[in-house]
Motif scaffolding. Structure first.
Motif, short mmCIF file in Angstrom:
data_model
loop_
_atom_site.label_atom_id
_atom_site.label_comp_id
_atom_site.label_asym_id
_atom_site.label_seq_id
_atom_site.Cartn_x
_atom_site.Cartn_y
_atom_site.Cartn_z
N MET A 45 2.99 -4.37 -15.52
CA MET A 45 3.44 -3.11 -14.97
C MET A 45 2.25 -2.18 -14.73
O MET A 45 2.22 -1.47 -13.76
CB MET A 45 4.45 -2.48 -15.94
N MET A 46 1.27 -2.23 -15.60
CA MET A 46 0.13 -1.35 -15.46
C MET A 46 -0.71 -1.72 -14.23
O MET A 46 -1.26 -0.86 -13.57
CB MET A 46 -0.72 -1.41 -16.74
N ASP A 47 -0.80 -3.04 -13.90
CA ASP A 47 -1.54 -3.46 -12.73
C ASP A 47 -0.89 -2.93 -11.45
O ASP A 47 -1.59 -2.55 -10.52
CB ASP A 47 -1.63 -4.98 -12.67
N PHE A 48 0.42 -2.93 -11.39
CA PHE A 48 1.13 -2.39 -10.24
C PHE A 48 0.84 -0.91 -10.08
O PHE A 48 0.60 -0.43 -8.98
CB PHE A 48 2.64 -2.64 -10.38
N GLN A 49 0.84 -0.19 -11.17
CA GLN A 49 0.56 1.24 -11.13
C GLN A 49 -0.87 1.51 -10.65
O GLN A 49 -1.11 2.43 -9.89
CB GLN A 49 0.78 1.88 -12.50
N LYS A 50 -1.81 0.68 -11.09
CA LYS A 50 -3.20 0.82 -10.63
C LYS A 50 -3.30 0.56 -9.13
O LYS A 50 -4.03 1.25 -8.42
CB LYS A 50 -4.11 -0.13 -11.39
N ALA A 51 -2.55 -0.42 -8.64
CA ALA A 51 -2.57 -0.73 -7.20
C ALA A 51 -2.00 0.44 -6.40
O ALA A 51 -2.56 0.81 -5.36
CB ALA A 51 -1.77 -2.00 -6.93
N ILE A 52 -0.92 1.03 -6.87
CA ILE A 52 -0.33 2.18 -6.18
C ILE A 52 -1.29 3.37 -6.21
O ILE A 52 -1.49 4.04 -5.20
CB ILE A 52 1.03 2.57 -6.80
N ASP A 53 -1.90 3.60 -7.36
CA ASP A 53 -2.85 4.72 -7.47
C ASP A 53 -4.05 4.53 -6.53
O ASP A 53 -4.52 5.50 -5.93
CB ASP A 53 -3.33 4.87 -8.91
N SER A 54 -4.53 3.30 -6.39
CA SER A 54 -5.66 3.07 -5.49
C SER A 54 -5.25 3.25 -4.04
O SER A 54 -6.04 3.72 -3.22
CB SER A 54 -6.26 1.68 -5.72
N CYS A 55 -4.01 2.90 -3.69
CA CYS A 55 -3.52 3.12 -2.33
C CYS A 55 -3.40 4.61 -2.04
O CYS A 55 -3.75 5.07 -0.96
CB CYS A 55 -2.16 2.46 -2.13
N VAL A 56 -2.89 5.35 -3.00
CA VAL A 56 -2.69 6.78 -2.82
C VAL A 56 -4.01 7.51 -2.68
O VAL A 56 -4.14 8.47 -1.92
CB VAL A 56 -1.87 7.34 -4.01
N SER A 57 -5.04 7.04 -3.37
CA SER A 57 -6.31 7.75 -3.37
C SER A 57 -7.18 7.43 -2.16
O SER A 57 -8.22 8.05 -1.97
CB SER A 57 -7.08 7.44 -4.65
N ASN A 58 -6.79 6.50 -1.31
CA ASN A 58 -7.60 6.10 -0.16
C ASN A 58 -6.87 6.46 1.14
O ASN A 58 -5.84 5.90 1.47
CB ASN A 58 -7.86 4.59 -0.22
N ARG A 59 -7.43 7.42 1.87
CA ARG A 59 -6.80 7.92 3.09
C ARG A 59 -6.64 6.82 4.15
O ARG A 59 -5.61 6.76 4.84
CB ARG A 59 -7.65 9.06 3.64
N VAL A 60 -7.63 5.94 4.29
CA VAL A 60 -7.56 4.87 5.27
C VAL A 60 -6.42 3.91 4.94
O VAL A 60 -5.69 3.46 5.83
CB VAL A 60 -8.91 4.12 5.35
N VAL A 61 -6.24 3.60 3.67
CA VAL A 61 -5.16 2.70 3.26
C VAL A 61 -3.80 3.35 3.54
O VAL A 61 -2.87 2.67 3.99
CB VAL A 61 -5.30 2.32 1.77
N VAL A 62 -3.68 4.65 3.32
CA VAL A 62 -2.43 5.35 3.59
C VAL A 62 -2.09 5.25 5.08
O VAL A 62 -0.96 4.93 5.46
CB VAL A 62 -2.50 6.83 3.14
N ILE A 63 -3.07 5.49 5.94
CA ILE A 63 -2.84 5.40 7.39
C ILE A 63 -2.47 3.97 7.79
O ILE A 63 -1.55 3.75 8.58
CB ILE A 63 -4.08 5.90 8.16
N PHE A 64 -3.18 3.00 7.22
CA PHE A 64 -2.88 1.59 7.49
C PHE A 64 -1.45 1.25 7.09
O PHE A 64 -0.71 0.62 7.84
CB PHE A 64 -3.88 0.69 6.76
N LEU A 65 -1.03 1.69 5.90
CA LEU A 65 0.32 1.41 5.44
C LEU A 65 1.38 2.12 6.28
O LEU A 65 2.47 1.59 6.49
CB LEU A 65 0.48 1.79 3.97
N LEU A 66 1.07 3.30 6.78
CA LEU A 66 2.01 3.99 7.67
C LEU A 66 2.25 3.19 8.94
O LEU A 66 3.36 3.17 9.47
CB LEU A 66 1.48 5.39 8.02
N ILE A 67 1.22 2.51 9.42
CA ILE A 67 1.36 1.72 10.64
C ILE A 67 2.00 0.36 10.37
O ILE A 67 2.90 -0.06 11.09
CB ILE A 67 -0.03 1.52 11.29
N VAL A 68 1.58 -0.31 9.31
CA VAL A 68 2.02 -1.68 9.04
C VAL A 68 3.34 -1.74 8.27
O VAL A 68 4.24 -2.49 8.65
CB VAL A 68 0.92 -2.45 8.29
#
Length: 101
Positions: free
Chosen positions: A1-24
């Motif tokens: 469960m902690m690994d999933f939370q770390k993955a979400i936190d890293s996605c949230v903290s990276n603007r490029v990843v957020v834009i990529f996820l909005l598109i994909v």
């Protein structure tokens, strides 16, 4: 469960990843958009509204295809003095043009 939370936190903290996820994959992208602080609240609302309208148009939109209710594309089309005959698979199977001499 902690690994999933770390993955979400890293996605949230990276603007490029957020834009990529909005598109994909926009549901996760929207979550990261609202969870992070990269965009103003106004921008977040505009992006959310646009994605919502886009989703609704995909679900309930017309489509505008040339198929009739039977799924057939057969038609007779007249254009520039020529008559085109189209079969049910939308292929032009015949053409006749009037000679102007």
């Amino acid at each position: 469960m902690m690994d999933f939370q770390k993955a979400i936190d890293s996605c949230v903290s990276n603007r490029v990843v957020v834009i990529f996820l909005l598109i994909v994959f926009f549901p996760l992208g929207l979550y990261c958009l609202w969870k992070g602080q990269h965009f103003s609240k106004t921008v977040r609302w505009v992006i959310t509204a646009l994605l919502g309208l886009w989703t609704l148009s995909l679900l309930f939109g017309g489509g505008g295809s040339s198929y009739d209710d039977n799924g057939s594309c057969a038609a007779v089309i007249e254009s520039n003095g020529c008559t085109y005959y189209r079969d049910s698979d939308c292929n032009v199977i015949s053409r006749s043009c009037e000679s102007v001499y």
